[in-house]
Design a protein around this motif. Structure first.
Motif, mmCIF file in Angstrom:
data_model
loop_
_atom_site.group_PDB
_atom_site.id
_atom_site.type_symbol
_atom_site.label_atom_id
_atom_site.label_comp_id
_atom_site.label_asym_id
_atom_site.label_seq_id
_atom_site.Cartn_x
_atom_site.Cartn_y
_atom_site.Cartn_z
ATOM 1 N N UNK A 108 46.566 -37.281 -111.423
ATOM 2 C CA UNK A 108 46.120 -38.357 -112.299
ATOM 3 C C UNK A 108 47.059 -38.536 -113.477
ATOM 4 N N UNK A 109 47.368 -39.780 -113.783
ATOM 5 C CA UNK A 109 48.073 -40.094 -115.009
ATOM 6 C C UNK A 109 47.104 -40.783 -115.937
ATOM 7 N N UNK A 110 47.005 -40.257 -117.162
ATOM 8 C CA UNK A 110 46.037 -40.799 -118.103
ATOM 9 C C UNK A 110 46.482 -42.144 -118.646
ATOM 10 N N UNK A 121 38.160 -37.661 -110.386
ATOM 11 C CA UNK A 121 38.840 -36.420 -110.761
ATOM 12 C C UNK A 121 37.882 -35.354 -111.285
ATOM 13 N N UNK A 160 35.060 -28.909 -109.511
ATOM 14 C CA UNK A 160 35.545 -28.963 -110.888
ATOM 15 C C UNK A 160 36.877 -29.710 -110.918
ATOM 16 N N UNK A 161 37.309 -30.076 -112.107
ATOM 17 C CA UNK A 161 38.580 -30.786 -112.249
ATOM 18 C C UNK A 161 39.747 -30.024 -111.612
ATOM 19 N N UNK A 162 39.900 -28.716 -111.922
ATOM 20 C CA UNK A 162 41.033 -28.014 -111.309
ATOM 21 C C UNK A 162 40.936 -27.950 -109.791
ATOM 22 N N UNK A 186 35.861 -35.402 -113.892
ATOM 23 C CA UNK A 186 35.602 -35.336 -115.328
ATOM 24 C C UNK A 186 34.192 -35.824 -115.635
ATOM 25 N N UNK A 209 42.104 -31.226 -108.465
ATOM 26 C CA UNK A 209 43.562 -31.340 -108.585
ATOM 27 C C UNK A 209 44.246 -30.535 -107.487
ATOM 28 N N UNK A 210 43.734 -29.328 -107.226
ATOM 29 C CA UNK A 210 44.354 -28.493 -106.201
ATOM 30 C C UNK A 210 44.153 -29.070 -104.807
ATOM 31 N N UNK A 225 32.256 -24.001 -121.664
ATOM 32 C CA UNK A 225 33.229 -24.807 -122.412
ATOM 33 C C UNK A 225 32.920 -24.855 -123.902
ATOM 34 N N UNK A 256 49.777 -38.346 -121.638
ATOM 35 C CA UNK A 256 49.368 -37.014 -122.055
ATOM 36 C C UNK A 256 50.332 -36.011 -121.454
ATOM 37 N N UNK A 260 44.519 -32.127 -119.648
ATOM 38 C CA UNK A 260 45.754 -32.343 -118.907
ATOM 39 C C UNK A 260 45.995 -31.148 -117.977
ATOM 40 N N UNK A 261 45.831 -29.957 -118.542
ATOM 41 C CA UNK A 261 46.063 -28.744 -117.757
ATOM 42 C C UNK A 261 45.080 -28.650 -116.590
ATOM 43 N N UNK A 262 43.828 -29.039 -116.847
ATOM 44 C CA UNK A 262 42.839 -28.984 -115.766
ATOM 45 C C UNK A 262 43.202 -29.938 -114.635
ATOM 46 N N UNK A 263 43.681 -31.144 -114.992
ATOM 47 C CA UNK A 263 44.027 -32.106 -113.951
ATOM 48 C C UNK A 263 45.322 -31.728 -113.240
ATOM 49 N N UNK A 264 46.019 -30.730 -113.741
ATOM 50 C CA UNK A 264 47.163 -30.183 -112.998
ATOM 51 C C UNK A 264 46.727 -29.041 -112.089
ATOM 52 N N UNK A 265 45.458 -28.661 -112.167
ATOM 53 C CA UNK A 265 44.950 -27.622 -111.273
ATOM 54 C C UNK A 265 44.725 -26.272 -111.926
ATOM 55 N N UNK A 266 44.901 -26.180 -113.248
ATOM 56 C CA UNK A 266 44.670 -24.902 -113.922
ATOM 57 C C UNK A 266 43.225 -24.823 -114.396
ATOM 58 N N UNK A 267 42.578 -23.693 -114.103
ATOM 59 C CA UNK A 267 41.212 -23.502 -114.567
ATOM 60 C C UNK A 267 41.265 -22.734 -115.889
#
Ligand SMILES: Nc1ncnc2c1ncn2[C@@H]1O[C@H](COP(=O)(O)OP(=O)(O)O)[C@@H](O)[C@H]1O
Ligand SMILES: [Mg+2]
Lengths: 373, 276
Positions: free
Chosen positions: B115-117, B82, B104-106, B84, B109-110, A163, B121, A253-260
């Motif tokens: 999550x809503x911040x 989540x 990991x976070x993704x 983080x 999520x999968x 990162x 966001x 935001x993108x990560x919490x939508x499932x994108x790596x």
């Protein structure tokens, strides 16, 4: 960005262009494939319409830079990855293809040896192992792609996985190209030291400075630039491109939508590196020289400035920026050579402060301002 | 990927070993009534304990409200769930088999946690439509998005969601141009098309008008049952509207839990939070 949601598809390469883009592409094709080559090859040197060697060579060179700028814009403008080390990939492509050009000199060098002159000079008796196969053009072309892929992928993988972003990433890329430059400066590295490669005689058996060869390379470069723009456009208008921009703007935001983010960044980064290397490979036969100065930190920074001047995240802006800055550079280095770097720095500051969206952004704002309400 | 290990089974329903065969590791197995297990979670920042042996269970289909003064650790708790923030110690399981502390976070999520911040966001430079497109449940690996196209079903789904969150007329606008409340709604819409099993909402009605707040409450209540929800909120009236069980967090651990009325009358809660 367009307001209407689209369904993208890489198969419809031309379909990704708006009408004006298609007209511009057609005009570019006419100039690059018909007008300039025709006026170079089929008019006499005395004719006022004659297009000189110089124009063809400079045109080819600037188009190589434009390809690099498009590659940079994909990574920086759309991926948010500011590389200050793209000169390295440009040089790697140039050196990989330059090896083939060096071998093509054959025994026509100063020392009339099978080995490139600089190796004779170093008193080497045979080719180092990494030069093996370099007399085959296909192998050289494979190296043009594979070496940058391997380096960009490995470096990117560890950097993005850790990162590392923003200015830290930029500084590391700058250090990387600097280290490579020092390595290539050494004669023992086997790439001609600070002189690099030059004095090429032929390419694929054709004399390298013959007008027809020049024109062929020029057209190949023009075709590559057009392809880079079209592939770039379809990439950024695909869902991949939208995810990439989403990661650029709000990574968590993108990560919490499932994108790596790792794989998105790695793909665009590696693609950008390869495109840059291809431009380097096209550059060497046209300009006739490749040396470690291409890997100097300043060269890589200049690439970023082209894109900033033209306008980030627009692709066409990258081309505009590369052309404008290089035209300015040609003029400056003739008129006031010692002031070029000052001017470049000033340009960067002015653009950053006054034109954050670059020339293309300014142009669009002017058009919008004039549009009837 | 989510390696499985057996935490001390504090909760009587928690039997990860028994369920791996049935569901497979990494697959959600909510077969034992509980969808989220947080046990003994501790998170320190430079010695300061933001979460202090926090233990909390959320049932399948439950709507849970988490309240607590500023700095109680509510957002940190969501960060742990989540991926983080990694807890210093403790276990966090999603269903019986999904070990959240190793993902990991993704990946989380999968697995089905959305999550809503706290601060809305959204992707400001993308259109409202594109925001929903990107959020929508799909294969989210890079190589799949290169050639992905949006099917009719997905378009309908987005259109429905746009109507639900009252943004149909804004579909083509850049999300950055929306009002604060509209952004909150867009983010809720993004959460819905993501189709998570567990939704975490961090102060979802902050900055909303009363009318918007009422509609948000209705929407959240209608989601419970089908989904499990954890809502962090300051606004007591809103918490009362939601009904359901309330957990009071204080200095990183649970102070009280139960119905809102009983919690509100708890003398310890009154002292640290409500009494002021
Ligand atoms: N990344 C961090 N670094 C240091 N301290 C933090 C960090 N995140 C949260 N904290 C601290 O942890 C405590 C809990 O914060 P938070 O979970 O945001 O509380 P809440 O959401 O309940 O208001 C606060 O005192 C906050 O200052
Ligand atoms: Mg908070």
């Amino acid at each position: 960005m367009d307001d209407t949601p689209r369904t993208p598809g890489i198969s419809r390469l031309l379909g990704v262009l708006p009408g004006t883009g298609r007209s511009a592409l057609a005009a570019f094709g006419l100039v690059a494939f018909v007008l300039l080559p025709g006026l170079h090859l089929f008019t006499s040197g005395k004719s006022p319409l004659h297009v000189s060697d110089y124009v063809i060579t400079v045109g080819g060179k600037v188009m190589c830079y434009a390809i690099v700028a498009v590659a940079m814009d994909l990574a920086w403008g759309y991926g948010g990855i500011l590389s200050l080390g793209h000169g390295l990939f440009f040089a790697l492509g140039g050196y990989a293809f330059g090896m083939y050009l060096m071998r093509s000199i054959g025994r026509d060098g100063v020392y009339q040896s099978d080995l490139p002159d600089f190796m004779v000079f170093l008193d080497w008796k045979e080719l180092p192992w990494y030069w093996r196969g370099s007399d085959h053009v296909l192998w050289a072309l494979a190296l043009v792609v594979l070496v940058p892929v391997a380096i960009a992928f490995a470096f990117g993988f560890f950097a993005f996985r850790s990162r590392i972003k923003g200015v830290y990433f930029s500084i590391i890329t700058q250090a990387l190209t600097y280290a490579a430059m020092l390595l290539f400066f050494r004669n023992e590295t086997g790439f001609g030291g600070n002189n690099g490669f030059t004095d090429f005689k032929r390419i694929l058996g054709f004399p390298i400075t013959a007008p027809a060869t020049r024109v062929a390379l020029f057209m190949l470069t023009a075709a590559t630039l057009a392809a880079a723009l079209l592939i770039g456009r379809s990439l950024v208008t695909s869902k991949f491109g939208r995810v990439l921009a989403a990661i650029r703007d709000a990574e968590s935001r993108a990560m919490f939508l499932g994108y790596d983010p790792l794989w998105y960044k790695l793909f665009v980064w590696t693609f950008s590196a390869v495109l840059t290397a291809v431009a380097g490979a096209l550059f060497v036969p046209q300009v006739g020289i490749i040396n470690p100065s291409e890997m100097s930190p300043a060269s890589s920074i200049e690439i970023a400035i082209w894109v900033a001047v033209g306008g980030r995240g627009t692709l066409v802006g990258a081309v505009v920026g590369a052309v404008l800055v290089n035209l300015a550079k040609s003029w400056f280095t003739m008129a006031f050579p010692e002031f070029w770097l000052f001017f470049l720095g000033l340009l960067f500051i002015v653009v950053t402060l006054l034109l954050p969206e670059g020339v293309v952004g300014l142009w669009r704002r002017l058009l919008r301002g004039r549009a009837p309400a | 990927m989510s390696p499985v290990r057996a935490p001390p089974p504090l909760h009587p329903d928690f039997h990860p070993e028994a369920s791996i065969d049935a569901a497979g590791p990494g697959k959600l197995d909510p077969s034992h009534r509980v969808i989220l297990y947080l046990e003994d979670i501790t998170v320190s920042f430079d010695g300061f304990r933001a979460l202090d042996r926090l233990t909390l269970y959320i049932d399948v289909g439950e709507l849970r409200c988490i309240i607590g003064p500023n700095g109680a650790g509510k957002t940190t708790m969501m960060d742990v769930i989540t991926g983080k923030t990694r807890p210093d110690s403790g276990t966090a399981f999603f269903g019986q088999t999904v070990d959240l502390t190793r993902m990991s976070e993704p990946e989380i999520a999968r697995a089905g946690i959305g999550r809503k911040f706290q601060k809305p966001t959204v992707f400001e430079r993308h259109t409202v439509f594109e925001n929903l497109e990107l959020a929508m449940k799909a294969d989210k690996r890079a190589r799949k998005t290169l050639f992905a196209t949006l099917g009719d079903e997905a378009r309908d789904r987005i259109a429905d969601t746009l109507r639900l969150v009252r943004l149909a007329s804004e579909a083509g606008r850049a999300a950055g141009l929306l009002s604060h409340g509209q952004k909150q709604w867009l983010e809720i819409g993004m959460l819905l098309v993501q189709e998570p099993k567990l939704l975490l909402l961090d102060e979802p009605v902050a900055g909303m008008t009363d009318e918007e707040t009422d509609r948000t409450a209705e929407l959240i209540v209608s989601l419970a049952g089908e989904h499990s929800l954890v809502v962090v909120e300051h606004d007591m009236a809103f918490v009362a509207q939601l009904g359901g069980k309330v957990t009071v967090l204080h200095e990183g651990s649970v102070l009280a839990e139960g119905k809102l009325e009983s919690v509100q009358n708890d003398p310890r809660v009154v002292e640290v939070y409500l009494g002021r």
